[in-house]
Scaffold this motif. Structure first.
Motif, PDB file in Angstrom:
ATOM      1  N   SER A   4       0.847  -1.186   0.000  1.00  0.00           N
ATOM      2  CA  SER A   4       0.000   0.000   0.000  1.00  0.00           C
ATOM      3  C   SER A   4       0.884   1.237   0.000  1.00  0.00           C
ATOM      4  N   LEU A  90     -12.296   9.554  -1.246  1.00  0.00           N
ATOM      5  CA  LEU A  90     -11.581   8.759  -2.245  1.00  0.00           C
ATOM      6  C   LEU A  90     -10.832   9.654  -3.231  1.00  0.00           C
ATOM      7  N   THR A  93      -7.865  11.582  -1.051  1.00  0.00           N
ATOM      8  CA  THR A  93      -6.830  10.765  -0.394  1.00  0.00           C
ATOM      9  C   THR A  93      -6.379   9.570  -1.216  1.00  0.00           C
ATOM     10  N   TYR A  95      -7.935   6.844  -0.909  1.00  0.00           N
ATOM     11  CA  TYR A  95      -8.341   5.731  -0.053  1.00  0.00           C
ATOM     12  C   TYR A  95      -9.847   5.732   0.147  1.00  0.00           C
ATOM     13  N   ARG A  96     -10.400   4.546   0.326  1.00  0.00           N
ATOM     14  CA  ARG A  96     -11.815   4.414   0.663  1.00  0.00           C
ATOM     15  C   ARG A  96     -11.986   4.617   2.167  1.00  0.00           C
ATOM     16  N   ALA A  99     -10.193   2.939   5.440  1.00  0.00           N
ATOM     17  CA  ALA A  99      -8.797   2.606   5.170  1.00  0.00           C
ATOM     18  C   ALA A  99      -7.932   3.866   5.046  1.00  0.00           C
ATOM     19  N   VAL A 100      -8.504   5.020   5.359  1.00  0.00           N
ATOM     20  CA  VAL A 100      -7.832   6.306   5.159  1.00  0.00           C
ATOM     21  C   VAL A 100      -6.641   6.443   6.103  1.00  0.00           C
ATOM     22  N   SER A 101      -5.576   7.029   5.576  1.00  0.00           N
ATOM     23  CA  SER A 101      -4.352   7.265   6.330  1.00  0.00           C
ATOM     24  C   SER A 101      -3.824   8.653   5.998  1.00  0.00           C
ATOM     25  N   GLY A 126      -4.973   3.633   9.383  1.00  0.00           N
ATOM     26  CA  GLY A 126      -5.371   3.035   8.113  1.00  0.00           C
ATOM     27  C   GLY A 126      -4.153   2.716   7.257  1.00  0.00           C
ATOM     28  N   GLY A 128      -4.588   2.029   3.893  1.00  0.00           N
ATOM     29  CA  GLY A 128      -4.954   2.275   2.502  1.00  0.00           C
ATOM     30  C   GLY A 128      -5.727   1.107   1.917  1.00  0.00           C
ATOM     31  N   ILE A 129      -5.768  -0.009   2.657  1.00  0.00           N
ATOM     32  CA  ILE A 129      -6.478  -1.212   2.216  1.00  0.00           C
ATOM     33  C   ILE A 129      -7.487  -1.577   3.293  1.00  0.00           C
ATOM     34  N   ARG A 130      -8.742  -1.669   2.928  1.00  0.00           N
ATOM     35  CA  ARG A 130      -9.774  -2.022   3.904  1.00  0.00           C
ATOM     36  C   ARG A 130      -9.464  -3.382   4.518  1.00  0.00           C
TER      37      ARG A 130
END
Length: 159
Positions: A4, A90, A93, A95-96, A99-101, A126, A128-130
């Motif tokens: 990620s 989305l 960032t 990211y969904r 999973a946000v960072s 997060g 970046g990957i759920r």
């Protein structure tokens, strides 16, 4: 496990971390913490706010702590702001939600870290990957962000 942008950013900075992947769907903060062997106060949420049509800022809050909207508006010099929609999260960032960072963002973004994040030695953010999280030391996250540390919960913040 796929890589990620968050893991890649930490690797580039030479910051130690570990990845944790949940075995199923995560439905609550408490569940996430328990499965990670953490307390809810160690789970850091990355919350994106829309300042106007094209400007955004991120606030990091630990566990169940809540953002003081008044303090955040004051800090950002805004009379009005809103939480970003899922589509905006989305788009801004990469990211969904879930999973946000604050790391590995496609473009620079103001990131404010509430004091609630710094009270824990080990935290999770997060990846970046759920369903996957990054576990690291809070001091290492701060070093990676080189962040300003306002307390957007109680109204006490420092620059």
């Amino acid at each position: 496990m796929q890589s990620s942008p968050v893991a890649e950013a930490l690797d580039r900075l030479g910051i130690a971390y570990r990845l944790f992947t949940h075995s199923g769907t995560v439905n609550s903060l408490e569940q996430a913490a328990t499965e990670r062997g953490q307390r809810p106060e160690q789970v850091v949420r990355s919350i994106l706010f829309r300042l106007d049509q094209e400007r955004f800022a991120m606030v990091l809050m630990a566990g169940p702590a809540q953002v003081s909207w008044r303090t955040l508006r004051q800090l950002l010099g805004q009379s009005r702001l809103t939480m970003a929609s899922e589509e905006e999260v989305l788009a801004v960032t990469g990211y969904r939600t879930g999973a946000v960072s604050p790391l590995g963002l496609p473009q620079p973004l103001p990131v404010f870290v509430d004091d609630s994040v710094t009270t824990e030695e080990e935290i999770s953010i997060g990846s970046g990957i759920r369903g996957t999280t990054v576990i690291l030391r809070s001091a290492d996250l701060l070093a990676a962000l080189q962040a300003v540390l306002p307390d957007v919960q109680s109204g006490d913040f420092r620059a």
